[in-house]
Design an enzyme around this catalytic site. Structure first.
Site, mmCIF file in Angstrom:
data_model
loop_
_atom_site.group_PDB
_atom_site.id
_atom_site.type_symbol
_atom_site.label_atom_id
_atom_site.label_comp_id
_atom_site.label_asym_id
_atom_site.label_seq_id
_atom_site.Cartn_x
_atom_site.Cartn_y
_atom_site.Cartn_z
ATOM 1 C CE1 TYR A 62 2.362 -3.957 7.850
ATOM 2 C CE2 TYR A 62 2.152 -5.614 6.147
ATOM 3 C CZ TYR A 62 2.683 -4.432 6.602
ATOM 4 O OH TYR A 62 3.536 -3.720 5.817
ATOM 5 C CD GLU A 78 8.024 -0.873 7.649
ATOM 6 O OE1 GLU A 78 8.137 -2.117 7.706
ATOM 7 O OE2 GLU A 78 7.266 -0.287 6.865
ATOM 8 C CG ASP A 84 5.322 -3.121 9.041
ATOM 9 O OD1 ASP A 84 5.290 -3.277 10.274
ATOM 10 O OD2 ASP A 84 4.939 -2.092 8.463
#
Lengths: 86, 693
Positions: B325, B14, B115
């Site tokens: 995350y 990403e 992600d």
């Protein structure tokens, strides 16, 4: 009762033009916009609560105290100032 | 993953930092970086398989309409375009798309390593579809929650094609709905105001923005019309064995002065007695680990960081492989994250080593919250040691996340609570206190824990004491408090509008648009007028009902229980119905918004009372002749000549503050550097010292 006195008409109704609130530039329903109208009802209702709390309080004294109180909202303060001047 | 006969495996990440981390993890540090059309890519061979790791830069495709005219609406014919065609600031997207397109030509296999959430899925899906030639179905999906070597390796070993692509479909549907919603309503509102008042300003009205602003407006009205009621607070000062103490009255508020005075007089000269002494031991369980929202609220509470800033910082910590995350709804730490390995990692970090070592010596059962998220666990440290220097905000958020993680494994704290009830001539008073008997998890959470000890005098049932005095104090009811960025975020979560990734940005947009101002989120006249107008002509737009329904449907699309096309169709129909109401009243809508706009713009130019004439207001004025801005007094026509020059570059933001040295207003100047404070008085004493205020 003095509290029920209405503010005097401070504008002229001019044809189809929008009537402005006497306290701000918003469109008025009668003399006041919907926000100040609601605030006026709150100020009037507050007088009953304050009379009960203090036993006795003059209408003008009440308005002065409401206007100076740091917790009072801006529109309620403006209404108290307006009613005080009537 | 099996090796391929010809061509390489192209890995799509990403962001560039994530690509570097993934390449390092898979290659064991042996990846060669090279430039492909000015874009950095990483090449290496692992177990006989050639890899090329490249990255998008967030969204490189965006939804737009074919009309570049902001006057055109309604707009329902929309499509995905390279971001550089849609936004000027995305100019580099073209270069990146070109590079990926070239790399795709030589690839035999594709791995989506963006992600793992709705936005990441959408980014990966679009790159694979538009830049790689519709490879979104055959590409493998690598899912990981941290960028540590072990997690990335496992994710690539277990990578497989996505079946229904529910997350990507939901993400794309969300973008489409939000674009159609935002562009149409914003254009109708902005154009109405323009045609009525001849001034252009973006009046935006997003799907989540509308209901969020409506919450603020509802509260603002309550605050502005509030009339406080008086009440009296009674307290007693007593003495026992020469020790004085104060106790509160059993009635928190006494509604009339006469009653308060009577109660006070009743107590005078009397002796009091303790009628009950209750001591109770309570266990305070450890707090659950952080979801995104919990982290944002806690960082706001302890550091004052706005939610959007906390998320940005956490994102940087994630890209440095220091935390997991950060966009997650979960308050759970599953055993699969390997508690022991993380604690062993933290043991190497001086300030956490003692707590981590102690925890490693016992069974590891973390506190778990009620919220779960199938994609990611709660935010937690990875156990990696920071390689470089963390700046103070990064260090603060890292410490908060780590301590919360450690606290979740701690034993419950034990507190003793004491409540003593006293009677003085039939009037009740209460003493309350508490102290921590055993710290448990509080020790790990350090200064972030909010428990405090309060002591009560030694008192047993039937003990007698002397009344020193009883006081009554006039107080006033407090008005409703304004939302702050943290409590507004909480409200949005409770109402289930927006997502963990978007809520903070929506709050920031409300400030940028001029609908609210200041840290206390005070709604401006413009914000009030926008909601008032919408409630009148397109009420559905600002209620939570429709937007919440859409969120629920999007969740069904994510879970592949529902298709996205039907949802998009239904929503577009609802928007079209609301647009009819607004368009039919364009003139009225325009007049109402333009009037509020005029008041808001005028207010943003008022700096404060004029210290020279004491009755005028200092304002920012632009010279008709030179077009330069300066400060002038509103009483100029009455003779006040107070004026001051202003910097001509950058934005000037008013503040409610006056200079402590000369009482002239202070402004913020934002000219691309760090914003700086400026006292506008050209002869302020601080300036003669050569300093900025």
């Amino acid at each position: 009762m003095e509290a029920l006195r209405q503010p005097c008409m401070s504008h002229e109704v001019r044809g189809e033009e929008d009537v402005k609130c006497v306290l701000c530039s918003r469109k008025a329903v009668s003399d006041l916009c919907t926000y100040h109208e609601r605030a006026k009802r709150k100020v009037e209702a507050g007088y009953r609560t304050w009379t009960k709390a203090y036993g006795e309080i003059e209408w003008k004294d009440y308005l002065d105290k409401v206007k100076r109180n740091g917790q009072t909202g801006q529109w309620a303060k403006e209404i108290a100032g307006m009613l005080e001047g009537l | 993953m099996a090796s391929t006969a010809s061509g390489y495996t192209l890995v799509i990440c990403e962001k560039p930092d994530a690509a570097r981390r993934v390449a390092e993890a898979l290659s064991g540090g042996g990846a060669q970086n090279s430039a492909a059309d000015g874009v950095t890519v990483f090449k290496f061979t692992s177990q006989g398989e050639d890899f090329v790791v490249c990255s998008a830069q967030g969204h490189v495709y965006a939804i737009s309409d074919p009309f570049e005219e902001r006057t055109v609406y309604p707009v329902f014919d929309v499509e995905w375009y390279p971001s550089n065609l849609v936004e000027e600031k995305s100019a580099s997207a073209a270069r990146r798309i070109g590079a990926i397109r070239k790399l795709a030509g030589g690839a035999a296999k594709f791995v989506n390593a963006c992600d793992f959430d709705t936005e990441g899925e959408t980014i990966g899906f679009n790159v694979l579809r538009y830049a790689c030639g519709s490879k979104e179905r055959e590409a493998l999906r690598a899912k990981f929650s941290t960028l540590t070597k072990d997690d990335v390796m496992v994710a690539f070993r277990q990578a497989k094609p996505q079946a229904g692509q529910g997350l990507a479909r939901a993400g794309r549907a969300r973008h489409l709905i939000d674009f159609v919603w935002g562009v149409n309503l914003s254009r109708v509102l902005s154009q109405s105001a323009l045609s009525s008042g001849h001034r252009y300003r973006t009046i935006s009205m997003g799907r989540v923005q509308g209901p969020t602003l409506a919450f603020l407006v509802e509260r603002e009205i309550e605050i502005r019309e509030f009339v406080p009621s008086p009440f009296w607070k009674v307290s007693g000062t007593f003495e026992k064995n020469g020790t004085r103490f104060t106790a509160g009255y059993s009635k928190e508020r006494v509604g009339s002065r006469a009653t308060a005075e009577r109660d006070r007089d009743d107590c005078r000269g009397k002796e009091g007695v303790a009628t009950s002494v209750v001591r109770s031991a309570v266990q305070v369980p450890p707090p659950p680990p952080f979801s995104t929202g919990d982290l944002q609220k806690e960082a706001y509470r302890v550091f004052g960081f706005p939610p959007s800033r906390t998320l940005q910082i956490a994102e940087r910590l994630y890209l440095s492989a220091l935390v997991s995350y950060p966009r997650t709804g979960s308050q759970h730490l599953p055993p699969s994250i390997n508690y022991r390995a993380i604690l062993q990692g933290l043991e190497r970090l001086g300030r956490y080593s003692k707590v981590a070592k102690d925890l490693l010596g016992s069974a590891l059962n973390p506190a778990q919250g009620a919220k779960t998220d199938s994609a990611h666990p709660a935010v937690h440290p990875t156990g990696e040691v920071p390689r470089g220097h963390l700046n103070p905000p990064e260090a603060a958020v890292f410490d908060l996340i780590t301590r919360r993680f450690l606290a979740a494994f701690g034993p419950p704290a034990k507190r003793e609570l004491v409540t003593v009830r006293l009677s003085v001539g039939g009037h009740g008073f209460v003493l309350g206190g508490g102290r921590t008997m055993y710290q448990g998890w509080i020790g790990s959470y350090d200064s972030y824990a909010s428990t405090r000890d309060t002591s009560v005098p030694d008192m047993a049932l039937g003990d007698r004491f002397r009344v020193v005095r009883v006081d009554i104090e006039e107080r006033f009811e407090r008005g409703p408090s304004r939302y702050n960025q943290s409590s507004l975020l909480e409200k949005m979560e409770r109402e289930n509008i927006g997502t963990k990734a978007t809520r903070a940005d929506i709050i920031s947009t409300l400030v940028e648009r001029g609908y609210v101002e200041g840290g206390d989120m005070m709604v401006t006249d413009l914000g009030l007028a926008v909601i008032e107008t919408m409630e009148k002509y397109a009420p559905v737009i600002v209620t939570t009902k429709l937007t919440r329904k859409i969120e629920e449907r999007l969740e069904e699309v994510e879970g592949e229980a529902r298709g996205d096309a039907e949802l998009v169709r239904e929503t577009v129909r609802s928007i079209a119905e609301q647009l009819v109401g607004l368009s039919a009243n364009e003139d009225l809508v325009g007049r109402e918004i333009d009037a509020a706009l005029a008041v808001t713009v005028a207010a943003s130019h008022v700096l404060g009372p004029c210290p020279a004439c004491k009755s005028g207001q200092l304002r920012i004025i632009r010279s008709r002749k030179t077009r330069k801005r300066f400060v002038g007094c509103s009483n100029y026509s009455s003779g006040c000549r107070a004026s001051a020059p202003l910097p001509q570059r950058g934005t000037i933001k008013t503040t409610p503050n006056a200079c402590p040295h000369c009482s002239w207003p202070v402004v913020y100047v934002m000219d691309g550097r760090t914003p700086w404070r400026l006292c506008v008085n050209p002869v302020c004493p601080t300036k003669s010292e050569g300093k900025k205020t």
